[in-house]
Each structure stands twice: as structure tokens, then as C-alpha cells.
Enzyme design. Sequence first.
Site, PDB file in Angstrom:
ATOM      1  CD  GLN A  34      -2.445  -1.219   2.559  1.00 16.68           C
ATOM      2  OE1 GLN A  34      -3.393  -0.485   3.274  1.00 16.68           O
ATOM      3  NE2 GLN A  34      -1.748  -2.015   3.751  1.00 16.68           N
ATOM      4  CG  ASN A  35       4.128   1.330   2.419  1.00 14.52           C
ATOM      5  OD1 ASN A  35       3.043   1.472   2.868  1.00 14.52           O
ATOM      6  ND2 ASN A  35       5.042   0.653   2.810  1.00 14.52           N
ATOM      7  CB  VAL A  36       2.912   6.314  -1.937  1.00 13.58           C
ATOM      8  CG1 VAL A  36       1.475   6.081  -1.963  1.00 13.58           C
ATOM      9  CG2 VAL A  36       3.200   7.302  -0.709  1.00 13.58           C
ATOM     10  CG  ASP A  37       8.061   3.702   0.688  1.00 17.66           C
ATOM     11  OD1 ASP A  37       8.456   2.543  -0.035  1.00 17.66           O
ATOM     12  OD2 ASP A  37       7.818   3.451   1.973  1.00 17.66           O
ATOM     13  CG  HIS A  55      -2.836   2.710  -1.301  1.00 13.29           C
ATOM     14  ND1 HIS A  55      -2.921   2.672  -0.126  1.00 13.29           N
ATOM     15  CD2 HIS A  55      -4.323   2.086  -1.834  1.00 13.29           C
ATOM     16  CE1 HIS A  55      -4.163   1.917   0.198  1.00 13.29           C
ATOM     17  NE2 HIS A  55      -4.956   1.514  -0.763  1.00 13.29           N
ATOM     18  CB  CYS A  93      -2.138  16.729 -15.640  1.00 11.30           C
ATOM     19  SG  CYS A  93      -3.172  18.176 -16.172  1.00 11.30           S
ATOM     20  CB  CYS A 128      -4.221  20.824 -20.454  1.00 12.92           C
ATOM     21  SG  CYS A 128      -4.238  20.087 -18.805  1.00 12.92           S
ATOM     22  CG  ASN A 162       1.350  -4.056  13.257  1.00 12.95           C
ATOM     23  OD1 ASN A 162       1.748  -3.351  14.162  1.00 12.95           O
ATOM     24  ND2 ASN A 162       0.643  -3.668  12.363  1.00 12.95           N
ATOM     25  CB  ALA A 195       8.421  -5.375   9.796  1.00 11.95           C
TER      26      ALA A 195
END
Length: 237
Positions: free
Chosen positions: A85-88, A103, A111, A142, A205, A222
Amino acid sequence: MVVFTGAGVSAESGIPTFRDSLTGLWERFDAASLATPDAFRLDPALVWGWYEWRRMKVLQALPNPAHRAIAALAGHVPRLTLVTQNVDDLHERAGSTEVIHLHGSLHQPRCFSCARAPDAPLETPVEPEGGRRLEPPRCVQCGGQLRPGVVWFGESLPSNALEVAFAAAKECDLLLSVGTSGMVFPAAQMPGLAWEAGAVVVHVNPQAQADREREYALAGPAGEQLPALLELAFGRA
Ligand code: BJW
Ligand code: ZN
């Protein structure tokens, strides 16, 4: 095997988890209130500045023993699907390949109006103390504003990524759920889908709990639990 990760897997790299309190300019905001299309519409410079600050934190961070253990695990099992789920990009930098990002990514802006990705990568953000407001760059096609390439609340997850992730969860023998609070849907369905299809589910966890048969808890960070698990199962590399 499926490894399903959340913000906790990057915590020991110094990236705050999603539900930690924020610092600096951001302490007045809760993360969920900034991660929406409405927040961007209302105040693009606030939201873009927050994401650039986070992108800078990620660029300064290094993968930790948990990311490395997951990358190593792939060499020990017949098939491993890594869903984050991480955006890194710390899984990739630890050596994992074909990471499924449910994610999105901090590193792939597009854009807000026409979805076009910029031709050149964004400049590396420089350290603003505690972050600052920042006007988003403009789209060359645009003139619209660039937005971070992440999935905000109320937005759909990338459908192919979600399909592949759910199919892997339903097919696996073992799902490791690492560092996620399991509060955000539809991603949070992953462990349940695997369990319902008969897999063993292991939560890694500090808050981990196991309530059912075939469900186990490795309660601890972890970065300690995963290397220990790897050593126990496969011995020292
Ligand atoms: C450690 C550790 C260490 C600490 N080692 N562990 C009711 C039911 C079902 C759905 C909904 C609902 N109400 C609303 C919804 C929809 C909504 C949702 O789920 N909301 C919930 C909050 C209820 N979902 C959506 O909107 C999704 N889209 C969608 O559903 O589309 C269809 C739809 C459209 C319109 C209306 C309704 C439906 C999209 C969700 C997108 C989520 N995006 C974010 C932001 C991404 C960009 C960014 O990063 O800014 O993704 S939110 C945020 O949460 C981020 C994370 O990926 C995600 C999950 O968080 P995660 O990873 O679990 O982190 P934390 O902080 O929560 O937990 C960290 C854990 O680590 C803790 O457990 C710690 O203990 C642990 N930990 N240190 C191991 N060292
Ligand atoms: Zn555009």
C-alpha cells in the site's frame, strides 16, 4: 506466498506511518484530511507541498532489514507476490521486483486535469524546514496542475493492480501481512481473502493479534521479526 505491506514496513527507515501525528507546518492537519481530491482542489499548494516534503523524506531514507528480508524471501519460495500500500520505493531499492503498488507512487505525478505525466522527472525537492506550501508545477499539455500519483480517499485503486493482488491472495498458501493497520479498504481485504481461501495468515506488527485458526501474530517491529523469521526458516544466507 503473498507479502502484503503497509506503512509500518517503512517505519524503521524513518518514514512516519500514515496514522502518526505530523510535525512542523503539517501538525495542524491529519493525514487523511490531506489525502483527498477535495483537499487538493481547495488548496493545491498545501497538498503539493506536503507530498513534496514526503517525497524528500523518502529520497533521504534507506531500505531497512524488513525490506531486505522480504526481497531475500523471494529467493526461498517457489512464487512470491509482493503487494504494497506504500507510495515509497523502498521495496524496489531493497531488491524486490514486480512490486504491486495498490495506492500508487510518490514518484509518478500526473496532471490533475488531463492525467498526462510530465516529460521529465521532477527535480529533487530541497529541505524546507518542516515542509512548506508549494505551487504545483503546470502540465505542458493543458496547463493544469500536477498532482501526486497516489490514490486518494474516494478514488479507485489501479484496477489491474487490484485484480492481480486479489487473485494472488485467493491462490496463495501463506500471506504475510506486514505493518498495516488494516483500516483502509479495499486493500484491507487482502488477509481476509487469503484466509477464506484456506491460506495461513501471519501478521507482523507491534500490535499484531491472531484471532482465528490458521492465523498467527509476530508481535514486534518488522525489521526484527522478518530477519528472525527468515533465519529460522532458511538459516543464515
Ligand atoms: C509497524 C511498525 C514496525 C508501526 N513494524 N509494523 C467503509 C467501508 C469500506 C470502505 C470505505 C468505508 N468508508 C469509506 C471507505 C472508502 C475508503 C476507506 O477505506 N476508508 C476507511 C478509512 C474506512 N477507501 C477509499 O476511499 C479507497 N477507494 C475506494 O474505496 O474507491 C471506491 C469508493 C469510491 C468512493 C466512495 C467509496 C468507495 C481509496 C483508499 C486510498 C488510500 N490512500 C492512502 C493515501 C495514499 C497517498 C498517501 O500516502 O498520502 O493510502 S490512505 C493511507 O492509508 C495510505 C496507506 O496506504 C493506507 C493504509 O495505511 P497503513 O499502511 O495500514 O498505515 P497505518 O499508519 O494505518 O498503519 C501502520 C501500521 O504499522 C500500524 O498497525 C502500526 O502498528 C504498524 N507499525 N511500526 C511493523 N516497525
Ligand atoms: Zn494536463
